[in-house]
Scaffold this active site. Structure first.
Site, short mmCIF file in Angstrom:
data_model
loop_
_atom_site.label_atom_id
_atom_site.label_comp_id
_atom_site.label_asym_id
_atom_site.label_seq_id
_atom_site.Cartn_x
_atom_site.Cartn_y
_atom_site.Cartn_z
N GLU A 54 -16.75 3.27 23.17
CA GLU A 54 -16.12 2.16 22.46
C GLU A 54 -16.18 0.92 23.35
OE1 GLU A 54 -11.91 1.41 20.13
OE2 GLU A 54 -11.89 2.64 21.94
N LYS A 127 -13.74 1.83 12.30
CA LYS A 127 -12.58 2.59 12.76
C LYS A 127 -11.44 2.50 11.76
CE LYS A 127 -9.59 2.88 16.86
NZ LYS A 127 -9.29 2.22 18.16
N CYS A 169 -12.16 6.68 19.19
CA CYS A 169 -10.96 6.64 20.04
C CYS A 169 -9.70 7.18 19.37
CB CYS A 169 -10.76 5.21 20.53
SG CYS A 169 -9.64 5.08 21.96
N HIS A 392 -11.24 14.59 -20.23
CA HIS A 392 -11.32 13.16 -19.94
C HIS A 392 -9.97 12.50 -20.16
CE1 HIS A 392 -12.52 13.70 -24.18
NE2 HIS A 392 -12.01 12.49 -24.42
#
Length: 440
Positions: A54, A127, A169, A392
């Site tokens: 990172e 992220k 991370c 449906h």
């Protein structure tokens, strides 16, 4: 074709990887040279893939610098990495680019890029989990002040070393993401990181080994290390963990590299020895993911073919399409992809997905049509008015007084049979679907 070739060769393949540990600062060129030296070294050792941590691009001195130095994925700086991939015939996992959003420059994404040996981007993952911590008088670290959370799940990507699940991370603390990647076929999980010193000492190895063991995957975690500036320090200890939970490669606390062999036949063997995923009690618990589908073709609605340009939203379980003979303006249908006639025929996962999708579509339609009421209806079986034997949900935006004494249900039961209600043209339906697709 490439993905197919990978799947054929991965089952018993052994693959050599390099994991890089850096101390990035706000000097982008210095950071690039450090990464370049490592990638070149990996190329000399015939590695198939290199993992960078990172913030491989930079770590700014402050919030403003984090924002100001952010860049696009196709910028000149990133082209240098693509050229390295081509030159050394190697794949790159670039663990966390400060990725500028043109529509919101003050909040870049934290993007994990997978670049193949031709320099082509194979996957981009933004992220999902941002680390925000504020304890008055003690600590304040608010990632959301200079970064923006991703909004969608990215399926594992086929690489020469196996099918790779992407994370960054802090994501390691949320096991649902790793579980989802495993269920989507991941053989490896990646966690490029910049762990703080305190949390790294306490949790880094434990978290990585836990994700490896519970998902029976290799875990690859390239990390930042040392002092980046007077205010920020990272833990280091980049590592590779095998699916049994053993640490098979690790860096210490300096700028360095470690190397590991990925044996995918070992993944298969462990999963056969301990088939924990076949023992999961999906009748009692499940993991529901709000995931859009990348599928672009037409789909079956009982015996009818629904063209792709009439479908405006889909997930792995459900799809939504515009109506041939709408009862109200905005009347659409939500249906499971699997053709089944009754609601009770659906699995729990299909049922949950169907109604979550219906709720999302309802919100979009109400906003678009400027209404505050909606009829949501399932005609479950012939005697309930079902004319197409495929589950449906009708979603009908409502206006004040539109059906007198709420005669909407009688209308729904008969609207397919009314000769005066003419079917719309394919062009009309496709145009409406485009509008809704953009809004979704």
């Amino acid at each position: 074709m490439l993905s197919t070739v990978f799947r054929r060769t991965m089952a018993t393949g052994r693959h050599f990887i390099a994991v890089c540990q850096m101390t990035s600062d706000n000097d982008l060129e210095k950071n690039f040279q450090a990464a370049k030296n490592m990638i070149e070294r990996a190329g000399e050792k015939k590695c198939e893939m290199v993992f960078l941590p990172e913030c491989f691009d930079f770590i700014g001195l402050n919030k403003n610098e984090q924002i100001d130095l952010a860049m696009a994925t196709d910028c000149e700086y990133m082209e240098k990495y693509r050229e390295l991939a081509r030159k050394h015939n190697i794949w790159l996992s670039l663990g966390g680019l400060h990725h500028k959003d043109p529509s919101d420059a003050a909040h870049p994404w934290n993007t994990h890029l997978i670049i193949d040996s031709d320099g082509v981007t194979r996957a981009e993952y933004n992220k999902l989990h941002l680390f925000d911590l504020e304890i008055p008088g003690k600590v304040r670290l608010m990632e959301s002040e200079f970064s923006k959370a991703g909004t969608e799940m990215i399926p594992p990507v086929d690489t020469p070393i196996g099918r790779l699940g992407l994370s960054i991370c802090y994501d390691v603390r949320f096991p649902e993401l790793s579980l989802w990647n495993r269920k989507r076929g991941a053989q490896l999980l990646s966690f490029p990181s910049a762990f703080t010193l305190n949390t790294g000492l306490a949790h880094w190895e434990t978290l990585l080994r836990a994700r490896a063991i519970e998902n029976q995957c290799y875990v690859v975690a390239a990390a930042q290390t040392g002092a980046h500036n007077p205010k920020r320090q990272s833990y280091g200890h980049s590592m590779v963990v095998d699916p049994w939970g053993a640490v098979v490669a690790q860096c210490s606390e300096r700028v360095d590299m470690c190397f590991a062999e990925i044996d995918l036949s070992y993944v298969d063997t462990l999963r056969e020895m301990q088939p924990v995923f076949s023992h999961r009690r999906s009748d009692l618990y499940t993991l529901h993911i709000n995931e859009k589908s990348s599928e672009t073709g037409g789909l079956k609605f009982a015996r009818f073919n629904i063209p792709a340009d009439h479908i405006f939203y889909s997930t792995p379980h459900s799809f939504v399409f515009v109506n041939l003979k709408p009862v109200t303006d905005g009347h659409v249908l939500v249906s499971p992809k699997r053709v089944v006639p009754r609601l009770t025929d659906l699995t729990d996962a299909e049922t949950a997905d169907l109604f979550i999708v219906a709720k999302k579509v309802q919100a979009m339609l109400e906003k678009h049509h400027n209404v505050t009421s909606t009829t949501i209806c399932v005609q479950d079986g012939k005697d309930a008015g079902q004319t197409v034997p495929h589950v449906h949900i009708h979603i009908l935006p409502r206006r004040a007084g539109d059906f007198g004494d709420n005669e909407i249900y009688q209308k729904l039961a008969s609207h397919d049979k009314e000769p005066e209600r003419k079917p719309r043209s394919n062009e009309q339906m496709a145009e409406e679907a485009v509008v809704y697709r953009n809004l979704m």
